[in-house]
Design a protein around this motif. Structure first.
Motif, PDB file in Angstrom:
ATOM      1  N   SER A  60      -1.994   1.123   1.723  1.00 36.92           N
ATOM      2  CA  SER A  60      -1.498   2.312   1.016  1.00 36.92           C
ATOM      3  C   SER A  60      -1.627   2.157  -0.496  1.00 36.92           C
ATOM      4  O   SER A  60      -1.776   3.140  -1.224  1.00 36.92           O
ATOM      5  N   MET A  61      -1.537   0.891  -0.979  1.00 34.38           N
ATOM      6  CA  MET A  61      -1.652   0.642  -2.422  1.00 34.38           C
ATOM      7  C   MET A  61      -3.123   0.593  -2.865  1.00 34.38           C
ATOM      8  O   MET A  61      -3.420   0.746  -4.047  1.00 34.38           O
ATOM      9  N   GLY A  62      -4.059   0.360  -1.915  1.00 32.70           N
ATOM     10  CA  GLY A  62      -5.492   0.297  -2.230  1.00 32.70           C
ATOM     11  C   GLY A  62      -5.838  -0.848  -3.144  1.00 32.70           C
ATOM     12  O   GLY A  62      -6.616  -0.681  -4.087  1.00 32.70           O
ATOM     13  N   VAL A  63      -5.218  -2.025  -2.918  1.00 30.36           N
ATOM     14  CA  VAL A  63      -5.406  -3.177  -3.805  1.00 30.36           C
ATOM     15  C   VAL A  63      -6.270  -4.225  -3.125  1.00 30.36           C
ATOM     16  O   VAL A  63      -6.413  -4.252  -1.906  1.00 30.36           O
ATOM     17  N   PRO A  77       7.114  -5.070   6.170  1.00 33.75           N
ATOM     18  CA  PRO A  77       7.203  -6.160   7.154  1.00 33.75           C
ATOM     19  C   PRO A  77       6.661  -7.459   6.567  1.00 33.75           C
ATOM     20  O   PRO A  77       5.645  -7.468   5.860  1.00 33.75           O
ATOM     21  N   ILE A  78       7.324  -8.579   6.856  1.00 32.92           N
ATOM     22  CA  ILE A  78       6.891  -9.877   6.320  1.00 32.92           C
ATOM     23  C   ILE A  78       5.640 -10.372   7.046  1.00 32.92           C
ATOM     24  O   ILE A  78       4.698 -10.889   6.419  1.00 32.92           O
ATOM     25  N   ASN A  79       5.614 -10.225   8.365  1.00 32.78           N
ATOM     26  CA  ASN A  79       4.488 -10.741   9.142  1.00 32.78           C
ATOM     27  C   ASN A  79       3.177 -10.092   8.690  1.00 32.78           C
ATOM     28  O   ASN A  79       3.120  -8.891   8.417  1.00 32.78           O
ATOM     29  N   ASP A  80       2.114 -10.960   8.654  1.00 31.34           N
ATOM     30  CA  ASP A  80       0.765 -10.522   8.283  1.00 31.34           C
ATOM     31  C   ASP A  80       0.767  -9.834   6.920  1.00 31.34           C
ATOM     32  O   ASP A  80       0.215  -8.754   6.736  1.00 31.34           O
ATOM     33  N   GLU A 102       0.089  -2.347   6.308  1.00 31.74           N
ATOM     34  CA  GLU A 102      -0.034  -0.963   5.853  1.00 31.74           C
ATOM     35  C   GLU A 102       0.310  -0.829   4.378  1.00 31.74           C
ATOM     36  O   GLU A 102      -0.192   0.056   3.684  1.00 31.74           O
ATOM     37  N   PHE A 103       1.183  -1.712   3.899  1.00 30.23           N
ATOM     38  CA  PHE A 103       1.590  -1.658   2.496  1.00 30.23           C
ATOM     39  C   PHE A 103       0.374  -1.867   1.585  1.00 30.23           C
ATOM     40  O   PHE A 103       0.143  -1.101   0.624  1.00 30.23           O
TER      41      PHE A 103
END
Length: 577
Positions: free
Chosen positions: A105-108, A68-71, A101-102
């Motif tokens: 999930s990547m933990g960056v 998702p683009i938002n936030d 969430e992206f």
């Protein structure tokens, strides 16, 4: 070798597909920025998401996925005011975009990204790097992102053009129409399936062949080469001509040929679009022959719309009717009406054709100069594929001469050739008709049988010409004496009959006496003989008081007996039955 050189080497490698290049770019961005993850994403049109088409994690590439683009940092890149919309978050990334969430999930912890553009300056997507550590920012890093963004835009355009070219080439190759590209050396560089089907030669043998090898040198020099030369001079050509494929009948082609102009203005060939119209050509030739046949036919052809308004008329209309075609088109066939044809016939005609049936008949019409003529007309409705009435077609022929001949034959069959009055057969038919009328309506009806006295003596002594003179004078005098409604006929030789409708015995006797006196005033003479004429007359009358079974023959027989009574009495007398 430093990180930027490694990244440039990754991008320098050949990529056969767009996805392969995007993977190289994702790997290059990770190497250049020293990040754990490098990626390339594209904006989905009218979608709140971006699609990550390539993501390098240091060991391999993840399958494409959506974010998702938002936030998200992608949203911030769109809001940046810099030309290349470069966005850099060195730390606290997940707190800044807590609902993404992206990133979780990547933990960056940090993000560096930049958009790239389409030809019309619209944002296509992003190149980005993600990591846990916070790499230092530098002008060299931003410059690399700028270069990479421009490179991706260029490669995107190139791959899209390749896809379009491949798509168009495939479209050309599979189409059944005749599409081809001929270069300025008269060589086929692309051909459609239509060429393959028509020339029964596979694509790989057609492509690379010269036009004269496919069509034959004679056809090439006479027809095809001049058209291509016009193209190479910058002219668009539309032509129709025959081609002669091997092992099949010649085909008639409708062709458009357009010059192909390169970016530098040079004409490198011609785009040829041909359509097989052999069937159409055959139909056109047939219609042309039919048109010539109609034009020169002695038969008049008329086409009207469903309301009877004339849309076409063959040229012979002027010879038959006196009207020129332009005077007739837009009118209805009532223009030719004479007013002498029974209206019932017209009702039958329209009832038939409105019910989708053909009709044939004979009509008496009138020419432009007022002269009457007869025509034999055949008219039929024309239906479309849905069964709807679209027109009427009428074919007619001037039969005036035939009708005149028929009338002459009819007259000959019903009249006496010398006197022009009814002959015996027609006279008896008239008596039968008049008698039937009298029986039905109870009216009187009388008949006379008349003989010229001493006619044999007149004929023998004065000759046949004098005898004919006597008959003609008798006929003329009798016509003057009787009414229009009376029927006058020659029974044979010197014997005549008169039928008198609505005439009782008394009135019949008055006419008989007057006629006898008129005839007695006539003199018949020539150089050899001279004589006064007299006649003997027999009268018979039918009335409702008489036998209901009275027939024409019996009534004439009564009059005959009355005639012989008058002859036995001395001639120049009137006898009554």
């Amino acid at each position: 070798m430093d990180q930027f050189n490694q990244a440039h080497m990754l991008l320098a490698g050949m990529a056969d597909t767009a996805n392969e290049f995007y993977r190289h770019a994702a790997q290059a961005i990770a190497v250049a920025s020293g990040s754990r993850l490098g990626g390339v994403s594209f904006i989905r049109p009218s979608s709140p998401e971006v699609e990550v088409v390539a993501l390098w994690d240091g060991e391999g590439w993840a399958d494409p996925f959506s974010v998702p683009i938002n936030d998200s940092p992608f949203e911030i890149a769109h809001q940046s005011t810099s030309r290349y919309k470069h966005v850099y978050f060195a730390e606290d990334l997940q707190n800044t975009f807590s609902s993404c969430e992206f990133l979780k999930s990547m933990g960056v912890a940090n993000y560096r990204g930049q958009v790239f553009y389409s030809d019309d300056n619209q944002i296509l997507g992003h190149v980005f790097a993600l990591d846990i550590n916070s790499p230092s920012d530098s002008a060299e890093m931003r410059f690399f992102y700028d270069l990479l963004s421009q490179r991706i835009s260029t490669e995107y355009r190139r791959f899209r053009q390749q896809d379009e070219l491949r798509r168009y080439t495939n479209m050309i190759s599979i189409t059944r129409n005749m599409l081809s590209f001929v270069d300025d050396r008269y060589t086929y560089r692309a051909v459609s399936q239509g060429y393959v089907d028509l020339f029964k030669t596979p694509h790989n043998k057609l492509v690379g062949s010269r036009v004269d090898e496919i069509h034959g040198n004679e056809r090439f020099e006479a027809v095809i080469k001049p058209l291509l030369d016009d193209n190479f001079r910058g002219e668009t050509v539309h032509a129709r001509h025959w081609i002669h494929p091997p092992d099949t009948t010649p085909r008639y082609i409708d062709v458009w040929q357009t010059p192909y102009v390169e970016d530098d203005g040079r004409i490198s060939g011609a785009v040829v679009s041909g359509h097989d119209i052999t069937e159409q050509k055959t139909i056109e030739d047939t219609l042309q022959k039919l048109s010539l046949a109609i034009t020169h036919s002695p038969v008049l052809t008329v086409i009207t719309d469903p309301n009877g308004v004339i849309e076409y008329v063959s040229p012979i209309v002027e010879k038959i009717t006196g009207y020129r075609p332009e005077e007739v088109i837009g009118k209805t066939p009532s223009l030719f009406k004479s007013g002498r044809t029974d209206r019932k016939l017209y009702r039958e005609l329209w009832h038939a054709i409105k019910n989708k049936r053909a009709w044939q008949g004979e009509l008496e019409n009138r020419r432009k100069n007022g002269e009457y003529y007869w025509e034999r007309l055949s008219i039929a409705p024309v239906m479309d594929e849905q069964g709807q009435l679209v027109a009427f077609v009428g074919i007619s022929m001037d039969i005036s001469e035939r009708k005149q001949m028929e009338q002459q034959l009819k007259a000959m069959a019903s009249t006496d050739s010398l006197t022009g009055i009814y002959n015996r057969r027609h006279f008896m038919a008239e008596v039968e008709s008049k008698l039937a009328y009298s029986k039905r309506y109870g009216t009187p009806f009388s008949c006379m049988i008349i003989d010229i006295d001493h006619f044999k003596q007149l004929n023998d002594n004065g000759g046949h010409a004098l005898g004919d003179q006597a008959i003609l004078k008798f006929t003329e005098t009798t016509r003057d004496a009787i009414r229009i409604v009376d029927v006058f006929g020659r029974m044979g030789g010197d014997e005549f009959g008169i039928a008198l409708p609505d005439t009782d015995e008394k009135d019949a006797l008055v006419l008989a006496e007057r006629l006898k006196e008129m005839i007695s005033q006539l003199t018949i003479e020539n150089d050899l003989y001279s004589s006064h004429m007299t006649v003997s007359i027999g009268v018979a009358t039918y009335s409702k008081s008489r036998d209901k079974n009275e027939s024409a023959n019996s009534l004439i027989s009564h009059a005959d007996r009355a005639l012989y009574k008058a002859k036995r009495g001395g001639r120049n007398l009137v006898g009554v039955a």
